[in-house]
Motif scaffolding. Structure first.
Motif, PDB file in Angstrom:
ATOM      1  N   GLN A  80       3.845-123.630  99.710  1.00  0.00           N
ATOM      2  CA  GLN A  80       4.476-122.383  98.477  1.00  0.00           C
ATOM      3  C   GLN A  80       5.374-120.944  98.771  1.00  0.00           C
ATOM      4  O   GLN A  80       6.136-121.283  98.332  1.00  0.00           O
ATOM      5  CB  GLN A  80       2.557-122.009  98.572  1.00  0.00           C
ATOM      6  CG  GLN A  80       2.994-120.859  97.138  1.00  0.00           C
ATOM      7  CD  GLN A  80       3.430-122.096  96.139  1.00  0.00           C
ATOM      8  OE1 GLN A  80       3.040-123.204  95.690  1.00  0.00           O
ATOM      9  NE2 GLN A  80       4.325-121.736  95.424  1.00  0.00           N
TER      10      GLN A  80
ATOM     11  N   ALA B  16       8.965-121.505  98.114  1.00  0.00           N
ATOM     12  CA  ALA B  16       9.340-120.728  96.876  1.00  0.00           C
ATOM     13  C   ALA B  16      10.106-119.952  96.233  1.00  0.00           C
ATOM     14  O   ALA B  16      10.223-119.164  95.747  1.00  0.00           O
ATOM     15  CB  ALA B  16       7.818-121.214  95.708  1.00  0.00           C
TER      16      ALA B  16
ATOM     17  N   ARG C 147      -1.401-127.912 105.191  1.00  0.00           N
ATOM     18  CA  ARG C 147      -0.584-126.617 104.681  1.00  0.00           C
ATOM     19  C   ARG C 147       0.407-127.001 103.552  1.00  0.00           C
ATOM     20  O   ARG C 147       1.179-126.086 103.868  1.00  0.00           O
ATOM     21  CB  ARG C 147      -0.166-126.163 105.550  1.00  0.00           C
ATOM     22  CG  ARG C 147      -0.496-125.552 107.294  1.00  0.00           C
ATOM     23  CD  ARG C 147       0.089-125.745 107.986  1.00  0.00           C
ATOM     24  NE  ARG C 147      -0.623-124.283 109.682  1.00  0.00           N
ATOM     25  CZ  ARG C 147      -1.160-123.283 109.746  1.00  0.00           C
ATOM     26  NH1 ARG C 147      -0.435-122.420 108.757  1.00  0.00           N
ATOM     27  NH2 ARG C 147      -1.974-123.068 110.246  1.00  0.00           N
TER      28      ARG C 147
ATOM     29  N   HIS D 153      -0.469-127.863  94.760  1.00  0.00           N
ATOM     30  CA  HIS D 153      -0.329-126.937  96.071  1.00  0.00           C
ATOM     31  C   HIS D 153      -1.535-127.052  95.777  1.00  0.00           C
ATOM     32  O   HIS D 153      -2.447-125.723  96.355  1.00  0.00           O
ATOM     33  CB  HIS D 153       0.414-126.164  96.345  1.00  0.00           C
ATOM     34  CG  HIS D 153       1.788-126.853  96.206  1.00  0.00           C
ATOM     35  ND1 HIS D 153       2.833-126.465  96.054  1.00  0.00           N
ATOM     36  CD2 HIS D 153       2.385-127.811  96.228  1.00  0.00           C
ATOM     37  CE1 HIS D 153       4.326-126.337  96.993  1.00  0.00           C
ATOM     38  NE2 HIS D 153       3.885-128.306  96.747  1.00  0.00           N
TER      39      HIS D 153
ATOM     40  N   GLU E 295       4.365-114.693  91.452  1.00  0.00           N
ATOM     41  CA  GLU E 295       3.194-116.017  90.912  1.00  0.00           C
ATOM     42  C   GLU E 295       2.936-116.876  92.659  1.00  0.00           C
ATOM     43  O   GLU E 295       1.673-117.187  93.532  1.00  0.00           O
ATOM     44  CB  GLU E 295       3.195-117.637  90.361  1.00  0.00           C
ATOM     45  CG  GLU E 295       3.468-117.055  88.765  1.00  0.00           C
ATOM     46  CD  GLU E 295       3.295-118.281  88.201  1.00  0.00           C
ATOM     47  OE1 GLU E 295       4.073-119.878  88.606  1.00  0.00           O
ATOM     48  OE2 GLU E 295       3.733-118.319  86.794  1.00  0.00           O
ATOM     49  N   ALA E 296       4.356-117.273  93.228  1.00  0.00           N
ATOM     50  CA  ALA E 296       4.528-117.808  94.351  1.00  0.00           C
ATOM     51  C   ALA E 296       3.133-116.865  95.822  1.00  0.00           C
ATOM     52  O   ALA E 296       2.464-117.226  96.669  1.00  0.00           O
ATOM     53  CB  ALA E 296       5.714-118.126  95.225  1.00  0.00           C
TER      54      ALA E 296
ATOM     55  N   TYR F 253      -0.442-116.811  95.398  1.00  0.00           N
ATOM     56  CA  TYR F 253      -0.983-117.152  95.858  1.00  0.00           C
ATOM     57  C   TYR F 253      -1.208-117.365  97.327  1.00  0.00           C
ATOM     58  O   TYR F 253      -2.135-117.551  97.517  1.00  0.00           O
ATOM     59  CB  TYR F 253      -0.048-118.951  95.299  1.00  0.00           C
ATOM     60  CG  TYR F 253      -0.463-120.271  96.096  1.00  0.00           C
ATOM     61  CD1 TYR F 253      -0.708-121.400  95.654  1.00  0.00           C
ATOM     62  CD2 TYR F 253      -0.074-120.394  97.405  1.00  0.00           C
ATOM     63  CE1 TYR F 253      -1.085-122.838  95.421  1.00  0.00           C
ATOM     64  CE2 TYR F 253      -0.371-122.020  98.115  1.00  0.00           C
ATOM     65  CZ  TYR F 253      -0.606-122.888  97.335  1.00  0.00           C
ATOM     66  OH  TYR F 253      -1.364-123.911  98.119  1.00  0.00           O
ATOM     67  N   LEU F 254      -0.201-116.703  97.915  1.00  0.00           N
ATOM     68  CA  LEU F 254      -0.412-116.944  99.356  1.00  0.00           C
ATOM     69  C   LEU F 254      -1.116-115.590  99.425  1.00  0.00           C
ATOM     70  O   LEU F 254      -1.878-116.097 100.993  1.00  0.00           O
ATOM     71  CB  LEU F 254       1.775-117.057  99.790  1.00  0.00           C
ATOM     72  CG  LEU F 254       2.543-117.961  99.832  1.00  0.00           C
ATOM     73  CD1 LEU F 254       4.189-117.675  99.832  1.00  0.00           C
ATOM     74  CD2 LEU F 254       1.672-118.683 101.131  1.00  0.00           C
TER      75      LEU F 254
ATOM     76  N   GLN G  17      -5.088-125.113  95.779  1.00  0.00           N
ATOM     77  CA  GLN G  17      -5.761-123.946  97.235  1.00  0.00           C
ATOM     78  C   GLN G  17      -6.415-124.555  97.959  1.00  0.00           C
ATOM     79  O   GLN G  17      -7.362-124.952  98.799  1.00  0.00           O
ATOM     80  CB  GLN G  17      -6.286-122.645  97.068  1.00  0.00           C
ATOM     81  CG  GLN G  17      -4.234-121.870  96.451  1.00  0.00           C
ATOM     82  CD  GLN G  17      -4.495-120.900  97.225  1.00  0.00           C
ATOM     83  OE1 GLN G  17      -5.339-120.203  97.418  1.00  0.00           O
ATOM     84  NE2 GLN G  17      -3.770-119.804  96.205  1.00  0.00           N
TER      85      GLN G  17
ATOM     86  N   GLN H 137       9.383-124.092  86.658  1.00  0.00           N
ATOM     87  CA  GLN H 137       8.033-123.510  86.078  1.00  0.00           C
ATOM     88  C   GLN H 137       7.144-125.138  85.298  1.00  0.00           C
ATOM     89  O   GLN H 137       7.803-125.334  84.507  1.00  0.00           O
ATOM     90  CB  GLN H 137       8.467-122.413  85.203  1.00  0.00           C
ATOM     91  CG  GLN H 137       9.078-121.226  85.526  1.00  0.00           C
ATOM     92  CD  GLN H 137       8.968-120.302  84.810  1.00  0.00           C
ATOM     93  OE1 GLN H 137       8.374-118.962  85.165  1.00  0.00           O
ATOM     94  NE2 GLN H 137      10.113-120.121  84.385  1.00  0.00           N
TER      95      GLN H 137
ATOM     96  N   THR I  94       1.300-123.219  90.771  1.00  0.00           N
ATOM     97  CA  THR I  94       2.280-122.567  90.558  1.00  0.00           C
ATOM     98  C   THR I  94       3.229-122.583  90.634  1.00  0.00           C
ATOM     99  O   THR I  94       3.542-122.684  92.276  1.00  0.00           O
ATOM    100  CB  THR I  94       1.530-121.557  91.812  1.00  0.00           C
ATOM    101  OG1 THR I  94      -0.292-121.577  91.144  1.00  0.00           O
ATOM    102  CG2 THR I  94       1.093-120.066  92.253  1.00  0.00           C
ATOM    103  N   GLY I  95       4.055-121.213  90.546  1.00  0.00           N
ATOM    104  CA  GLY I  95       5.355-121.036  91.132  1.00  0.00           C
ATOM    105  C   GLY I  95       6.232-122.915  91.448  1.00  0.00           C
ATOM    106  O   GLY I  95       7.531-122.208  92.146  1.00  0.00           O
ATOM    107  N   THR I  96       6.293-123.362  90.126  1.00  0.00           N
ATOM    108  CA  THR I  96       6.549-124.379  90.414  1.00  0.00           C
ATOM    109  C   THR I  96       7.092-125.635  91.035  1.00  0.00           C
ATOM    110  O   THR I  96       7.160-127.097  91.384  1.00  0.00           O
ATOM    111  CB  THR I  96       8.949-123.606  90.932  1.00  0.00           C
ATOM    112  OG1 THR I  96       9.078-123.789  92.040  1.00  0.00           O
ATOM    113  CG2 THR I  96       9.537-122.989  89.988  1.00  0.00           C
TER     114      THR I  96
ATOM    115  N   LYS J 240       9.341-114.261  88.401  1.00  0.00           N
ATOM    116  CA  LYS J 240       7.830-113.998  87.796  1.00  0.00           C
ATOM    117  C   LYS J 240       7.110-115.488  88.569  1.00  0.00           C
ATOM    118  O   LYS J 240       6.231-115.622  89.084  1.00  0.00           O
ATOM    119  CB  LYS J 240       8.174-115.209  86.326  1.00  0.00           C
ATOM    120  CG  LYS J 240       6.321-115.559  85.744  1.00  0.00           C
ATOM    121  CD  LYS J 240       7.101-116.229  84.612  1.00  0.00           C
ATOM    122  CE  LYS J 240       6.363-117.352  84.537  1.00  0.00           C
ATOM    123  NZ  LYS J 240       5.369-118.296  85.170  1.00  0.00           N
ATOM    124  N   ILE J 241       7.955-116.437  89.020  1.00  0.00           N
ATOM    125  CA  ILE J 241       8.134-117.346  90.134  1.00  0.00           C
ATOM    126  C   ILE J 241       7.439-116.925  91.261  1.00  0.00           C
ATOM    127  O   ILE J 241       6.603-117.357  91.961  1.00  0.00           O
ATOM    128  CB  ILE J 241       8.614-118.375  89.897  1.00  0.00           C
ATOM    129  CG1 ILE J 241       9.244-119.301  88.897  1.00  0.00           C
ATOM    130  CG2 ILE J 241       9.163-119.059  91.106  1.00  0.00           C
ATOM    131  CD1 ILE J 241      10.361-119.531  88.742  1.00  0.00           C
TER     132      ILE J 241
END
Lengths: 229, 229, 229, 229
Positions: free
Chosen positions: D134, D137, C188, C112, D206-207, D210-211, C114, C61, C39-41, D202-203
């Motif tokens: 993450q 990002a 983490r 990454h 997404e990041a 995810y968080l 989860q 990406q 996700t997210g690079t 977009k990134i």
């Protein structure tokens, strides 16, 4: 009354138009299958186009349906004007008809969504949620326009029966008793959702499933689904 | 006994018919992979067409299988009539054969579904659930027709063994002991599901996985999976 | 030392062969993106083909990568033989190199996931699980063949650092200290998984992620991940 | 002021370039729909190209949008230079404009992500998380470069209002008060995320999602989302 020739007619369901009811039913069923809403032949969808009611058949893999599988019934005569001979009509048919006749619906969706089943185990007589933005995607029905953010969405829950067609009378009672509902949950079974048009039925079903899923998460964390305002 | 030439024959598995067993096995494996049922080469599927038993090989990425990878065994002689030389036969083969010989199955599916594994950790000797509409997608087997809504679905759970082929005897015992079961769970391992036809095995597997998933959610919320009626 | 012309050469990464390393890296990254692993690079992958190390770039990406974006390094000289001028090399490069040099890996995956991050919050020095069938998809490394069902899978967990390249020394220590591990978790942060070939690295990563996900579910239900035998 | 002819002009939105803003908006909406971020017509996206602001319309199924549905507004005059006559402009428009004018954003995304909604129920005035890889990002904004691993990500949460456009003033206040935030959460509603370019927005979205998802899992297991360092 329809002749056997008519009953075999493919002209009612074959069209190159992607939004022809027979094509949309097949497309929606593939999409619903991806969402886990029509697993293992469960669930279905019906679309009304004036006098013609298009119906997915019973007991088939919904994601593999083709237009030739679709039944067509006349709304006025309540008789099939197209009936694939090798397939059984859906036991949901009288339930879809209730939405068409009482609410003048344009389409009706039935799913076995696990979010729906779980909410019928977590709520008693009605499912209730308020003060979630997604509620604004749903209609108020008894007044023009959609619901407000702080409105309370109420969806009645009816008890399941051994045979799906036996649900008809309690479904009709629930629709009459909750005039602003656009859906009815069936305990340990799933949900029926309808709308003025095919697109609206699809949008309502999505928005309701989103809210059912969110309500389960809220319940699990001890957060009330109805907010004091 | 088969000649080496026969063992290399592609004619048994190459077909332009999308529902040829070799094509269906590949298609189903891609679908099962998307569902997380055959992750990391786990799981498999076998289809029977009269005397011919089609089998996915061992240790391959199931989502990348091609018809050339498929083994074919004669049901009567229990010998391979096609055997890709670079691949190993599946250790599930004797287990699939048990479903074919005891139950006259048309297809047998084996998955490592996490819902199956979790249920074997949450239930003791058998998995049980009742009064969920999705149960109606499953067969009663000892009597014609499908189960009713309020019927109790019972799936036996057998203990896992170090080698997959060592499961055969306890699987055979469980199939005999539970004549109305169309599946057997394997503790900390997964599930075997079979059906009269390929399509029925697929539908049963889907419906059972739906019920396994729902049962885990019910257990987590303290809701009994078997309802007093 | 490479000339600028070589550094711009597309011949190293353009191929019509779908399993050319540059094509596989792009395909895998699209697949990993669907799984929420990059996700997210975040995350990445590297494949070794004899002296050539193919590396996904930093900060792009991952699901939109094309072969032209791939870096290529000589394993012997540790210098880039192809370097896209507009992109940055991945900070994972020294970590991938550790797997190549210490373990003679053919490919190395970094995600990454989860599930990986959550397991580093639920386990202390090592992640441990035993007596789950999926374990058999993993290698024993210090002895030929794969793990048994009742073997205990142990994956070391190292502490994260501010800069990814600073992980190198503790990763090397963990690889040396756990000679039978084919992966290292980073607290983490995520996970590094390698294998003898590209396909094996992919299979190991899938099987481990399945086990990480299952372990979280077991922990939530109070079930020990290591079974007394 | 624009003429009616201009308002109907398709030239502003029809392009064979896949990264033309009108094409990207449609592609992103299909992707966001798959992620459950724009269910049932909710959510949206806007892209700025110098003076031109491209906007998805209100109340349409986001996954079925086509370039002809896109509104275009002049940033300078704040007037529509293209307005599909059968559609309504998005109520998010003033909120997107806040990100463009205060932060000089290149694109702004609005979703109804359930992770966002749940985090607004689990956190009070701000969402906070630290020491997760993450986070790297995401941008620091007030200083060049991205955040460090141990930096604390802080996203303000504003209260929802009955009408989406009524959010504008509190959104502007939050953006000013949290100069290093690249997103604002809206209680019981969703999230607004912006970035210097379309790709960065977009990134970041997404990041952040995810968080948010990870934070919910951490909260459920009693693990603090902010780590003492």
């Amino acid at each position: 009354m329809s002749s056997t020739a008519t009953l075999r007619s493919d002209a009612l369901v074959l069209s190159s138009d992607p939004i022809h009811p027979a094509n949309l039913i097949c497309e929606f069923c593939r999409m619903f299958y991806q969402n886990g809403w029509v697993t293992g032949t469960g669930g279905g969808i019906s679309i009304r186009d004036e006098d013609k009611i298009y119906l997915a058949p019973s007991g088939v893999q919904k994601e593999r349906m083709i237009p030739e599988n679709i039944f067509v019934m006349s709304f006025k005569s309540q008789e099939y004007i197209r009936r694939p001979l090798s397939l059984k009509p859906s036991a949901c048919t009288p339930l879809f008809m209730a939405a068409y006749s009482i609410r003048n619906a344009g389409a009706c969706i039935h799913t076995h969504s696990q979010n729906a089943v779980m909410c019928t185990l977590l709520f008693d007589e009605v499912f209730e949620i308020s003060s979630i933005e997604q509620i604004k995607a749903l209609p108020r029905i008894t007044r023009p326009g959609n619901m407000w953010y702080s409105d309370k969405l109420v969806i009645p829950i009816i008890e399941n029966t051994e045979r799906e067609e036996e649900l008809e009378s309690s479904l009709r009672v629930a629709i009459e008793k909750y005039p602003s509902a656009t859906a009815v949950l069936v305990r340990r079974h799933g949900i029926y959702v309808w709308g003025e048009t095919t697109w609206k039925a699809k949008i309502y079903n999505e928005a309701i499933d989103y809210l059912l899923e969110l309500a389960i998460k809220m319940k699990q964390l001890g957060i009330p689904t109805v907010k004091d305002v």
